[in-house]
Scaffold this active site. Structure first.
Site, PDB file in Angstrom:
ATOM      1  N   GLY A  13       0.838  -1.200   0.000  1.00 50.81           N
ATOM      2  CA  GLY A  13       0.000   0.000   0.000  1.00 50.81           C
ATOM      3  C   GLY A  13       0.867   1.241   0.000  1.00 50.81           C
ATOM      4  O   GLY A  13       1.844   1.322   0.733  1.00 50.81           O
ATOM      5  N   VAL A 143       1.814   2.921   6.551  1.00 46.03           N
ATOM      6  CA  VAL A 143       0.893   3.702   7.370  1.00 46.03           C
ATOM      7  C   VAL A 143       0.509   2.955   8.640  1.00 46.03           C
ATOM      8  O   VAL A 143       0.077   3.567   9.614  1.00 46.03           O
ATOM      9  CB  VAL A 143      -0.402   4.094   6.611  1.00 46.03           C
ATOM     10  CG1 VAL A 143      -0.078   5.015   5.444  1.00 46.03           C
ATOM     11  CG2 VAL A 143      -1.187   2.878   6.144  1.00 46.03           C
ATOM     12  N   ASP A 144       0.683   1.622   8.622  1.00 45.71           N
ATOM     13  CA  ASP A 144       0.280   0.823   9.782  1.00 45.71           C
ATOM     14  C   ASP A 144       1.225   0.998  10.972  1.00 45.71           C
ATOM     15  O   ASP A 144       0.903   0.591  12.079  1.00 45.71           O
ATOM     16  CB  ASP A 144       0.190  -0.656   9.403  1.00 45.71           C
ATOM     17  CG  ASP A 144      -0.942  -0.912   8.445  1.00 45.71           C
ATOM     18  OD1 ASP A 144      -1.941  -0.170   8.490  1.00 45.71           O
ATOM     19  OD2 ASP A 144      -0.836  -1.845   7.627  1.00 45.71           O
ATOM     20  N   MET A 190      -7.941   3.125   8.953  1.00 47.34           N
ATOM     21  CA  MET A 190      -7.204   1.918   8.601  1.00 47.34           C
ATOM     22  C   MET A 190      -6.529   1.311   9.832  1.00 47.34           C
ATOM     23  O   MET A 190      -6.372   1.979  10.851  1.00 47.34           O
ATOM     24  CB  MET A 190      -6.178   2.239   7.521  1.00 47.34           C
ATOM     25  CG  MET A 190      -6.822   2.473   6.166  1.00 47.34           C
ATOM     26  SD  MET A 190      -5.583   2.865   4.892  1.00 47.34           S
ATOM     27  CE  MET A 190      -6.510   2.430   3.406  1.00 47.34           C
ATOM     28  N   ARG A 192      -5.731  -2.990  10.345  1.00 44.81           N
ATOM     29  CA  ARG A 192      -6.406  -4.270  10.484  1.00 44.81           C
ATOM     30  C   ARG A 192      -5.955  -4.986  11.762  1.00 44.81           C
ATOM     31  O   ARG A 192      -6.747  -5.605  12.449  1.00 44.81           O
ATOM     32  CB  ARG A 192      -6.097  -5.142   9.249  1.00 44.81           C
ATOM     33  CG  ARG A 192      -7.226  -6.080   8.906  1.00 44.81           C
ATOM     34  CD  ARG A 192      -7.522  -6.170   7.434  1.00 44.81           C
ATOM     35  NE  ARG A 192      -8.714  -5.413   7.092  1.00 44.81           N
ATOM     36  CZ  ARG A 192      -9.883  -5.960   6.788  1.00 44.81           C
ATOM     37  NH1 ARG A 192     -10.059  -7.272   6.808  1.00 44.81           N
ATOM     38  NH2 ARG A 192     -10.900  -5.198   6.448  1.00 44.81           N
ATOM     39  N   GLU A 245     -10.635  -0.346  11.267  1.00 49.87           N
ATOM     40  CA  GLU A 245     -11.273  -1.343  10.397  1.00 49.87           C
ATOM     41  C   GLU A 245     -11.109  -2.750  10.983  1.00 49.87           C
ATOM     42  O   GLU A 245     -11.910  -3.634  10.742  1.00 49.87           O
ATOM     43  CB  GLU A 245     -10.679  -1.289   8.984  1.00 49.87           C
ATOM     44  CG  GLU A 245      -9.188  -1.551   8.953  1.00 49.87           C
ATOM     45  CD  GLU A 245      -8.574  -1.498   7.554  1.00 49.87           C
ATOM     46  OE1 GLU A 245      -9.271  -1.688   6.553  1.00 49.87           O
ATOM     47  OE2 GLU A 245      -7.349  -1.262   7.487  1.00 49.87           O
ATOM     48  N   LEU A 296      -8.383   8.091   1.292  1.00 51.82           N
ATOM     49  CA  LEU A 296      -8.183   9.528   1.520  1.00 51.82           C
ATOM     50  C   LEU A 296      -7.120   9.761   2.586  1.00 51.82           C
ATOM     51  O   LEU A 296      -6.334  10.695   2.493  1.00 51.82           O
ATOM     52  CB  LEU A 296      -9.491  10.214   1.950  1.00 51.82           C
ATOM     53  CG  LEU A 296     -10.722  10.070   1.052  1.00 51.82           C
ATOM     54  CD1 LEU A 296     -11.813  11.036   1.512  1.00 51.82           C
ATOM     55  CD2 LEU A 296     -10.406  10.292  -0.414  1.00 51.82           C
ATOM     56  N   GLN A 297      -7.113   8.897   3.617  1.00 51.67           N
ATOM     57  CA  GLN A 297      -6.189   9.117   4.725  1.00 51.67           C
ATOM     58  C   GLN A 297      -4.741   8.872   4.345  1.00 51.67           C
ATOM     59  O   GLN A 297      -3.851   9.614   4.746  1.00 51.67           O
ATOM     60  CB  GLN A 297      -6.580   8.268   5.942  1.00 51.67           C
ATOM     61  CG  GLN A 297      -6.387   6.774   5.813  1.00 51.67           C
ATOM     62  CD  GLN A 297      -7.231   5.971   6.799  1.00 51.67           C
ATOM     63  OE1 GLN A 297      -6.978   5.942   7.999  1.00 51.67           O
ATOM     64  NE2 GLN A 297      -8.255   5.315   6.296  1.00 51.67           N
TER      65      GLN A 297
END
Lengths: 418, 418
Positions: A13, A143-144, A190, A192, A245, A296-297
């Site tokens: 991603g 981003v995670d 986001m 998971r 999420e 978007l984030q």
């Protein structure tokens, strides 16, 4: 020593600042033409290497490469593709060596998250296991924020800033409307497995906003949650909710999996936000609004964190410098020297300790009731969202993002079936 | 002439710049202490007038009032409450007159959209119909951009900028991922009746992005839509879709109404975005992501349009100036002098021609196939998103938004049941 070419690829991603790392890699490589002749970027990540679809970055102007620093997404394309182990799929590694030989590639820079660190680690072993000399350096990106050892991961700071600011703005909105209308605002973010992004939404508490966070690390307890929300609404007149999420029931089922079917009988994929919003409506009767930020984030370069942009660039630069020092099988890292004032430096981690390790939120960052973030968490987060790094805008009011020319390097080998 | 007090209230859904209008009203009123003694703001809109819950804005510092210009949402609280006609509910109008008399209010500034213009129109008739002298001026505000006569409505330009930029950023993201993963990105935007906001998403076409727009003005044709999307994906490898919340089937049913039920048997309220995304998945097999921007779009002061902030302020200022000129029952408007270079001035419209008139997208702004915007539409939109007007940020990386003290004006009357 004769100059070799470098291979660079983006993986998994994409983020608001992965191109800033690309910019760091390419600009730094260009400063060492005696050692790095050219940087070939994989079109769409590692797939570009396997299929010999290489982008000649020397065809991109200095100005366009510099513009990558303020352009979100993956400028060379990314992919979701994990190499199997050397034992399970020797053919792919042999192909990589063929490509590296054909194009005189001696450096492998891989820009990605946990899965990509694993791929990079495998490539770093080619030298030892298959006798082909290549230095593989991983440039962290996700981003995670779930890579180990590094203090944080480029891409995360900007998402954190976007979610903190967006949650604040929407909370001001619902606060205005609460007297006669909306009392609940739910934003889905986001994450998971790890709740880092959701945690960033919790920063609005310092602005006086009543907020409840639903982390993937905490099993969802409907009764406790509804009681918490009701208390906040009764006290403040409204409440904001940030839901990951990955938020799930005790049996592991995601809140977003509702088992509903649409008019055609197809399984309906919703989000966690509408589930939470409707749950509150039916139990407590409060009117709600909900948003799902999704891409978007992670694409919101317009609101990037200056810390994040700077670190993304610095890690790309460090990757090249470390390669030129002869390093292999490492990942440059961010080392936090102090939070206030914020000071950081570049360190490094062996890929063997990075690959396949997922860093969760420490439990001391989550409040005892499971619905908020602690002072320690805020101290960790604020430096990462510090500073604004706006992109330039054109006269007509749109950001001036760059698209690469993407000129292909002439092919030398036969095609390859993925 | 003895100085009178002014009443100011915010009404309906709030925006990123409604507080800039409040700032324009209050700062301008403060320049005329000989004519306007004080501005009393209704706490939570007109309800604050009816219940005598007035905020004394003189208790707010000049600095805090100035900060309203960069603070989203309704600083004094808003409400969804429409006054009935004078004939149907004389009691409410008599109460307003009581309040106006008790607090020496001679000016009524109402900041809202179509419904509010109607309320303001009714108040403007109090003088003629009930013999009470009050000048009522409407300050336009609505992200829906559906007020007549004025070229555009404050609030819309900033949402348009947010949606155009966000669609561009997310489209860059999906373009990066399309080779092996996501090929479709769907963003749902506000607009139940008018497609102005969705139209703004169409601007990304000028950045080379394949985009399909679903307007509330165009009946949804599933077959044509799927064919359009498929063509775009086959040509570009990916496609972005902007869907209005008001997009509906030929029978008038919203796409978002799916008739699905959750695990508890409750009607499931989803969004239009997941419906569209799943429809594509099942028909064409493309992997998707979707976002629902909801409040994020109208609260996004962090990405406000400079044109919009300037006009919101100017219209608040003009409302006071026109009141001081003796005007009643009007709304100051934006008059476009030219699009390129962008020039505008302030005009005025009689409220009798504004109340209850909804301005739809002109059909010449929508392409013949119903899925895009025309050159004329782009020429209309670009000036409205022109320029950036960033809020200040604190040292820790969060925007420095202001919260009003909200000191109550002492009550003089008995309570009133709404």
């Amino acid at each position: 020593m004769t100059a070799k070419n470098a291979f660079y690829a983006q993986s998994g991603g994409v983020t608001a600042v992965i191109n800033a790392s690309a910019c760091g890699v390419i600009e730094t490589a260009r400063q060492h033409p005696d050692k790095i002749a050219n940087v070939y970027a994989g079109r769409n990540g590692i797939i570009g290497a396997l299929t010999e679809d290489l982008i000649d970055t020397s065809a991109e102007s200095a100005e366009d490469i510099a513009a990558l620093k303020h352009t979100p997404s993956g400028g060379f394309g990314s992919c979701r593709f994990k190499l199997k182990s050397l034992e399970d799929n020797k053919r792919e590694y042999e192909r990589l060596i063929e490509i590296f030989k054909a194009h005189n590639i001696g450096y492998f820079f891989y820009n990605g998250g946990g899965d990509s660190a694993d791929t990079c680690y495998k490539v770093s072993q080619l030298s030892e296991k298959m006798g082909f000399p290549v230095q593989a350096i991983h440039v962290p990106k996700t981003v995670d924020n779930d890579l180990p050892i590094t203090d944080n991961c480029p891409g995360f700071g900007s998402v954190a800033k976007y979610i903190a600011v967006s949650t604040l703005e929407a909370s001001f909105d619902v606060r205005s409307m609460a007297a006669t209308s909306t009392k609940i605002f739910v934003i889905e973010v986001m994450g998971r497995h790890a709740g880092w992004i959701a945690a960033a939404g919790g920063l609005v508490e310092d602005n006086g906003i009543p907020v409840v966070i639903l982390f993937p690390e905490v099993e969802f307890d409907q009764e406790k949650f509804l009681a918490k929300v009701d208390t906040k609404v009764k006290e403040h007149g409204y409440c904001s909710i940030v839901v990951s999420e990955g938020c799930h029931w005790p049996d592991g089922k995601f809140l977003a999996e509702q088992g509903t079917r649409d008019a055609f009988g197809h399984a309906q994929l919703g989000g966690a936000a509408p589930v939470v919003a409707n749950m509150i409506k039916y139990a407590l009767g409060y009117k709600f609004h909900w948003a799902v930020a999704d891409y978007l984030q992670r694409a919101a370069r317009h609101l990037a964190s200056a810390s994040d942009v700077e670190q993304a660039y610095a890690l790309g630069k460090a990757a090249v410098e470390k390669a030129l020092e002869g390093k292999n099988s490492i990942m440059p890292t961010v080392v936090r020297e102090s939070s206030s004032p914020y000071k950081w430096s570049i360190g490094e981690a062996p890929l063997s300790e990075v690959a396949n390790v997922e860093k969760m939120m420490p439990m001391e960052f989550i409040t005892d009731d499971g619905f908020g973030i602690t002072a320690a968490c805020k101290e960790y987060l604020y430096p990462l969202i510090k500073g604004e790094a706006y992109p330039p805008y054109t006269e007509n009011g749109m950001p001036d993002y760059v698209t690469m020319k993407g000129v292909a390097v002439p092919r030398k080998l036969d095609s390859f079936e993925l």
